[in-house]
Design an enzyme around this catalytic site. Sequence first.
Site, PDB file in Angstrom:
ATOM      1  N   HIS A 130      81.166 -23.394  19.422  1.00 17.56           N
ATOM      2  CA  HIS A 130      80.343 -23.402  18.201  1.00 17.56           C
ATOM      3  C   HIS A 130      81.022 -22.627  17.069  1.00 17.56           C
ATOM      4  CE1 HIS A 130      77.069 -24.904  20.763  1.00 17.56           C
ATOM      5  NE2 HIS A 130      76.441 -25.226  19.650  1.00 17.56           N
TER       6      HIS A 130
ATOM      7  N   LYS B  54      77.029 -18.200  15.002  1.00 14.70           N
ATOM      8  CA  LYS B  54      75.945 -18.478  15.950  1.00 14.70           C
ATOM      9  C   LYS B  54      75.457 -17.200  16.633  1.00 14.70           C
ATOM     10  CE  LYS B  54      74.624 -21.700  19.627  1.00 14.70           C
ATOM     11  NZ  LYS B  54      73.313 -21.925  18.991  1.00 14.70           N
TER      12      LYS B  54
HETATM   13  N1  LIG Z   1      68.230 -28.198  18.524  1.00 12.89           N
HETATM   14  C1  LIG Z   1      69.232 -28.548  17.713  1.00 12.89           C
HETATM   15  O1  LIG Z   1      69.658 -29.720  17.703  1.00 12.89           O
HETATM   16  C2  LIG Z   1      69.835 -27.527  16.822  1.00 12.89           C
HETATM   17  C3  LIG Z   1      69.403 -26.244  16.897  1.00 12.89           C
HETATM   18  N2  LIG Z   1      69.933 -25.293  16.084  1.00 12.89           N
HETATM   19  C4  LIG Z   1      69.334 -23.965  16.209  1.00 12.89           C
HETATM   20  O2  LIG Z   1      68.532 -23.752  15.066  1.00 12.89           O
HETATM   21  C5  LIG Z   1      68.515 -22.359  14.747  1.00 12.89           C
HETATM   22  C6  LIG Z   1      68.965 -22.178  13.295  1.00 12.89           C
HETATM   23  O3  LIG Z   1      70.334 -22.508  13.221  1.00 12.89           O
HETATM   24  P1  LIG Z   1      71.115 -22.456  11.821  1.00 12.89           P
HETATM   25  O4  LIG Z   1      70.448 -23.305  10.807  1.00 12.89           O
HETATM   26  O5  LIG Z   1      72.533 -22.666  12.121  1.00 12.89           O
HETATM   27  O6  LIG Z   1      70.871 -20.914  11.402  1.00 12.89           O
HETATM   28  P2  LIG Z   1      70.924 -20.274   9.931  1.00 12.89           P
HETATM   29  O7  LIG Z   1      71.202 -18.828  10.150  1.00 12.89           O
HETATM   30  O8  LIG Z   1      71.815 -21.063   9.061  1.00 12.89           O
HETATM   31  O9  LIG Z   1      69.429 -20.467   9.390  1.00 12.89           O
HETATM   32  C7  LIG Z   1      68.334 -19.798   9.948  1.00 12.89           C
HETATM   33  C8  LIG Z   1      67.128 -19.920   9.055  1.00 12.89           C
HETATM   34  O10 LIG Z   1      66.073 -19.141   9.589  1.00 12.89           O
HETATM   35  C9  LIG Z   1      65.824 -18.022   8.735  1.00 12.89           C
HETATM   36  N3  LIG Z   1      65.743 -16.809   9.566  1.00 12.89           N
HETATM   37  C10 LIG Z   1      66.746 -16.227  10.226  1.00 12.89           C
HETATM   38  N4  LIG Z   1      66.316 -15.144  10.881  1.00 12.89           N
HETATM   39  C11 LIG Z   1      65.017 -15.061  10.635  1.00 12.89           C
HETATM   40  C12 LIG Z   1      64.035 -14.160  11.028  1.00 12.89           C
HETATM   41  N5  LIG Z   1      64.303 -13.125  11.856  1.00 12.89           N
HETATM   42  N6  LIG Z   1      62.786 -14.364  10.572  1.00 12.89           N
HETATM   43  C13 LIG Z   1      62.497 -15.414   9.790  1.00 12.89           C
HETATM   44  N7  LIG Z   1      63.408 -16.317   9.386  1.00 12.89           N
HETATM   45  C14 LIG Z   1      64.659 -16.129   9.809  1.00 12.89           C
HETATM   46  C15 LIG Z   1      66.980 -17.926   7.781  1.00 12.89           C
HETATM   47  O11 LIG Z   1      66.581 -17.309   6.573  1.00 12.89           O
HETATM   48  P3  LIG Z   1      67.698 -16.586   5.651  1.00 12.89           P
HETATM   49  O12 LIG Z   1      68.501 -17.714   5.057  1.00 12.89           O
HETATM   50  O13 LIG Z   1      66.898 -15.823   4.671  1.00 12.89           O
HETATM   51  O14 LIG Z   1      68.496 -15.709   6.572  1.00 12.89           O
HETATM   52  C16 LIG Z   1      67.331 -19.394   7.627  1.00 12.89           C
HETATM   53  O15 LIG Z   1      66.425 -20.058   6.770  1.00 12.89           O
HETATM   54  C17 LIG Z   1      69.420 -21.681  15.771  1.00 12.89           C
HETATM   55  O16 LIG Z   1      68.644 -21.213  16.858  1.00 12.89           O
HETATM   56  C18 LIG Z   1      70.315 -22.824  16.236  1.00 12.89           C
HETATM   57  O17 LIG Z   1      70.833 -22.631  17.512  1.00 12.89           O
HETATM   58  C19 LIG Z   1      70.900 -25.571  15.181  1.00 12.89           C
HETATM   59  C20 LIG Z   1      71.401 -26.831  15.075  1.00 12.89           C
HETATM   60  C21 LIG Z   1      70.909 -27.918  15.908  1.00 12.89           C
HETATM   61  O1  LIG Z   2      73.546 -23.083  16.468  1.00 14.99           O
HETATM   62  C1  LIG Z   2      73.913 -24.281  16.388  1.00 14.99           C
HETATM   63  O2  LIG Z   2      74.681 -24.689  15.529  1.00 14.99           O
HETATM   64  C2  LIG Z   2      73.411 -25.226  17.391  1.00 14.99           C
HETATM   65  N1  LIG Z   2      72.496 -24.821  18.216  1.00 14.99           N
HETATM   66  C3  LIG Z   2      71.909 -25.581  19.268  1.00 14.99           C
HETATM   67  C4  LIG Z   2      72.297 -24.994  20.605  1.00 14.99           C
HETATM   68  O3  LIG Z   2      72.344 -23.772  20.743  1.00 14.99           O
HETATM   69  O4  LIG Z   2      72.519 -25.762  21.562  1.00 14.99           O
HETATM   70  C5  LIG Z   2      72.219 -27.059  19.154  1.00 14.99           C
HETATM   71  C6  LIG Z   2      73.605 -27.359  18.679  1.00 14.99           C
HETATM   72  O5  LIG Z   2      74.498 -26.994  19.680  1.00 14.99           O
HETATM   73  C7  LIG Z   2      73.897 -26.621  17.380  1.00 14.99           C
END
Ligand SMILES: NC(=O)C1=CN([C@@H]2O[C@H](COP(=O)(O)OP(=O)(O)OC[C@H]3O[C@@H](n4cnc5c(N)ncnc54)[C@H](OP(=O)(O)O)[C@@H]3O)[C@@H](O)[C@H]2O)C=CC1
Ligand SMILES: O=C(O)C1=N[C@H](C(=O)O)C[C@H](O)C1
Length: 248
Positions: free
Chosen positions: A134, A138
Amino acid sequence: MTLRVAVIGATGRIGSEAVKAVEAAPDLELVAALGRSDKLETLTAADAQVVVELTHPDAVMGNLEYCLANGLHVVTGTTGWTDERLATLDGWLAAAPATGVLIAPNFSIGAVLAMQFAQQAAKYFETVEVVELHHDRKADAPSGTATRTAQLIAAARAAAGLPRQSDPTTHGLPGARGADVDGVPVHSVRLRGLLAHQEVLLGDTGETLTIRHDSLHHSCFMPGILLGVRKTASRPGLTLGLEHLLDL
Ligand SMILES: NC(=O)C1=CN([C@@H]2O[C@H](COP(=O)(O)OP(=O)(O)OC[C@H]3O[C@@H](n4cnc5c(N)ncnc54)[C@H](OP(=O)(O)O)[C@@H]3O)[C@@H](O)[C@H]2O)C=CC1
Ligand SMILES: O=C(O)C1=N[C@H](C(=O)O)C[C@H](O)C1
């Protein structure tokens, strides 16, 4: 009838894409987009029906507790799920039996298929390891996808009567053999330039099989998120994994 949808984590890497995808869907209406500093009460004030939750393992439980207490359906891809967290969620769902929650470790169709292929192959190979790779921002390791993949592999092996894999290592540094997820070693790489990638390596006498999936852009998660939004309102209780919404 249009569904009223809110996104929490709207400023994030995947959340910002989800906002655009919901806005572009003719049958969905984006009624709220929350960042870290926005109040959850915005969701009820906006009369949201389905909440897309894409935040952080530290935030997801509070967000789900609020949504379920207010009868809001949830589609979440946030990672960090443990048996204890799932048990807590079960308790909240018991008190909100009409509410649906989808937890999708991965929303991309290719990743879901790769998990299924790994599960299918697992009983034919005595040794199996997972490598997930990743981006360098992350928060969690192993990834939610890798954890789920290893759990599915372990369950398939157990169902086929295979013993836990043995590890011949007698000398080494801590961590060199990865994390142990239900007996399956999982190795996590964090590297700038990557997005989300996974290899399941299966090996037996004289052959290996590699099942690899690459997410190259966050757009790959959007069809799965939109499918989850459209289906979850009519699926009370917990749905764990996008595969349950697909015709596989
Ligand atoms: N299931 C799937 O297919 C996928 C899952 N994911 C998962 O989604 C989640 C987010 O990933 P990603 O977008 O890369 O992360 P980012 O850090 O880019 O975004 C996280 C978001 O959540 C907010 N945030 C972070 N921490 C907190 C907190 N403690 N309280 C409230 N809001 C918070 C952030 O706000 P701010 O910008 O103000 O920090 C931002 O809006 C992760 O767990 C990732 O693993 C990601 C991609 C695909
Ligand atoms: O953090 C990410 O980027 C992603 N998170 C999810 C995971 O932990 O599996 C899904 C994907 O891999 C992207």
